[in-house]
Design a protein around this motif. Structure first.
Motif, PDB file in Angstrom:
ATOM      1  N   GLN A  69       0.838  -1.191   0.051  1.00 57.17           N
ATOM      2  CA  GLN A  69      -0.059   0.189  -0.018  1.00 57.17           C
ATOM      3  C   GLN A  69       0.695   1.216   0.135  1.00 57.17           C
ATOM      4  O   GLN A  69       2.116   1.354   0.613  1.00 57.17           O
ATOM      5  CB  GLN A  69      -0.999   0.127   1.287  1.00 57.17           C
ATOM      6  N   LEU A  70       0.500   2.439  -0.944  1.00 55.46           N
ATOM      7  CA  LEU A  70       1.158   3.444  -0.862  1.00 55.46           C
ATOM      8  C   LEU A  70       0.191   4.477  -0.522  1.00 55.46           C
ATOM      9  O   LEU A  70      -0.783   4.813  -1.473  1.00 55.46           O
ATOM     10  CB  LEU A  70       1.801   3.666  -2.329  1.00 55.46           C
ATOM     11  N   PHE A  71       0.509   5.432   0.433  1.00 60.33           N
ATOM     12  CA  PHE A  71      -0.443   6.548   0.901  1.00 60.33           C
ATOM     13  C   PHE A  71       0.354   7.857   0.079  1.00 60.33           C
ATOM     14  O   PHE A  71       1.466   8.175   0.454  1.00 60.33           O
ATOM     15  CB  PHE A  71      -0.751   6.729   2.281  1.00 60.33           C
ATOM     16  N   LEU A  72      -0.417   8.431  -0.438  1.00 64.44           N
ATOM     17  CA  LEU A  72      -0.035   9.916  -0.901  1.00 64.44           C
ATOM     18  C   LEU A  72      -0.771  11.016   0.109  1.00 64.44           C
ATOM     19  O   LEU A  72      -1.961  11.170  -0.271  1.00 64.44           O
ATOM     20  CB  LEU A  72      -0.385  10.310  -2.460  1.00 64.44           C
ATOM     21  N   VAL A  73       0.051  11.610   0.765  1.00 65.60           N
ATOM     22  CA  VAL A  73      -0.514  12.212   1.909  1.00 65.60           C
ATOM     23  C   VAL A  73      -0.548  13.739   1.757  1.00 65.60           C
ATOM     24  O   VAL A  73      -0.206  14.395   2.428  1.00 65.60           O
ATOM     25  CB  VAL A  73      -0.007  11.813   3.510  1.00 65.60           C
ATOM     26  N   GLY A  74      -1.211  14.237   0.624  1.00 62.17           N
ATOM     27  CA  GLY A  74      -1.438  15.457   0.491  1.00 62.17           C
ATOM     28  C   GLY A  74      -0.146  16.310  -0.243  1.00 62.17           C
ATOM     29  O   GLY A  74       0.825  15.975  -0.024  1.00 62.17           O
ATOM     30  N   ASP A  75      -0.586  17.388  -0.872  1.00 58.54           N
ATOM     31  CA  ASP A  75       0.280  18.423  -1.665  1.00 58.54           C
ATOM     32  C   ASP A  75       0.990  17.637  -2.726  1.00 58.54           C
ATOM     33  O   ASP A  75       2.163  17.850  -2.700  1.00 58.54           O
ATOM     34  CB  ASP A  75       1.043  19.212  -0.662  1.00 58.54           C
ATOM     35  N   ILE A  76       0.539  16.650  -3.123  1.00 60.88           N
ATOM     36  CA  ILE A  76       1.029  15.711  -4.129  1.00 60.88           C
ATOM     37  C   ILE A  76       1.205  16.766  -5.749  1.00 60.88           C
ATOM     38  O   ILE A  76       2.425  16.996  -6.080  1.00 60.88           O
ATOM     39  CB  ILE A  76       0.284  14.684  -4.803  1.00 60.88           C
ATOM     40  N   ILE A  77       0.220  17.453  -6.080  1.00 62.72           N
ATOM     41  CA  ILE A  77       0.185  18.320  -7.192  1.00 62.72           C
ATOM     42  C   ILE A  77       0.120  19.665  -6.592  1.00 62.72           C
ATOM     43  O   ILE A  77      -1.036  20.037  -5.804  1.00 62.72           O
ATOM     44  CB  ILE A  77      -0.618  18.152  -8.317  1.00 62.72           C
TER      45      ILE A  77
END
Length: 297
Positions: A69-77
């Motif tokens: 599992q990979l979590f992208l925890v905001g401010d990605i773009i």
């Protein structure tokens, strides 16, 4: 509206939304030597769409780190920056494509938007290329602990009470990063390692230190109120892993200054992965390992 449309397309890797879940496929590329494997990985604050984004090291990280599992925890773009001036080099598109490739290989990718990519909050409960968009998440570790996943901007008083001031601060921050790039260009010519001016200021300026402490305490209090054992967040670009009044506080850092991630091992143990330190050790001929990283179980 046009910017929102373009940014949503970037987030989706220029792909139309497929079904909510994809059937895991066999790996379609060879695993690089020394590949690191974890149960779960959290990264945040990539700030794709800005010159400050460290897309090169981030791509190396995504190639060499595998997880369930990979979590992208905001401010990605970074929608704030893209509205001011469009900046989207090929390396940033490569990052999006690599994330989509991980989904195709069977990794579950969950995207929790932050304040810089708040446009993505319009797409909660949807899936882009198999990447699930959620307002927040509860993750259960292998050893049974429940962790609340949130970007953390809702606990930033400046953003909630004076958003215009947050935009001013963001512009000043971009200036600091630009100055830092010139400084590190000179340091590289002198054979010196990378050094973060903004990170130094955060740790040394009294008001900045107080801001970080207040943020951590507020997030930990909310986690306790929700009845979970810990919280994972980003937002302040300061990696940390410690207990606050019995609540596990984990901040995965960022990919502008720190180049850090939070990882969960197969037994539920959590650790901060310092990618810059790890790469420096590798170049020095040491074994591939976590370097000076705190660990909590």
């Amino acid at each position: 509206m046009q910017h929102d449309h373009l940014m949503a397309r970037a987030a989706a890797g220029l792909a139309s939304p497929p079904p909510w879940h994809l059937t895991p496929q066999a790996p379609d590329e060879e695993a690089p030597p020394g590949q690191l494997r974890y149960r779960t990985v959290w990264i945040s604050d990539l700030h794709l769409g800005t010159p400050g984004c460290q897309a090169g090291p981030l791509l190396d990280f995504l190639r060499e780190v595998e997880c369930e599992q990979l979590f992208l925890v905001g401010d990605i773009i970074d929608g704030w920056q893209l509205r001011r001036s469009w900046y989207w080099p090929q390396a940033h598109n490569d990052v999006v494509q690599k994330l989509l490739r991980k989904v195709r290989k069977g990794c579950r990718v969950i995207y929790v938007p932050g304040n810089h990519d708040e446009f993505a909050r319009k797409y909660l409960q949807l899936s882009f290329g198999g990447i699930e968009v959620a307002e927040e998440w509860i993750h259960e570790t292998a050893d049974g602990r429940k962790l609340w996943i949130t970007h953390g901007d809702l606990f930033d008083g400046v953003i909630q009470c004076a958003k215009w001031l947050a935009h001013v601060g963001d512009t000043l921050y971009e200036f600091t990063l630009k100055l830092n790039r010139h400084l590190n260009s000179w340091r590289a010519r002198m054979g010196l390692p990378y050094w973060s001016l903004s990170k130094y200021l955060k740790l040394k300026v009294k008001r900045a230190v107080s801001y970080v402490s207040d943020f951590e305490q507020a997030v930990a209090r909310e986690a306790r109120r929700r009845g979970v054992q810990g919280v994972v967040c980003g937002h302040i670009h300061h990696a940390e892993l410690r207990e606050i009044d019995g609540i596990l506080y984990a901040n995965d850092g960022d990919w502008v200054e720190s180049l850090t991630a939070l990882v969960e091992h197969a037994d539920g143990r959590l650790e901060i992965l310092d990618w810059a330190a790890l790469q420096a050790a590798r170049h020095a001929g040491q074994d591939l390992a976590l370097i000076d990283a705190p660990s909590l179980s």
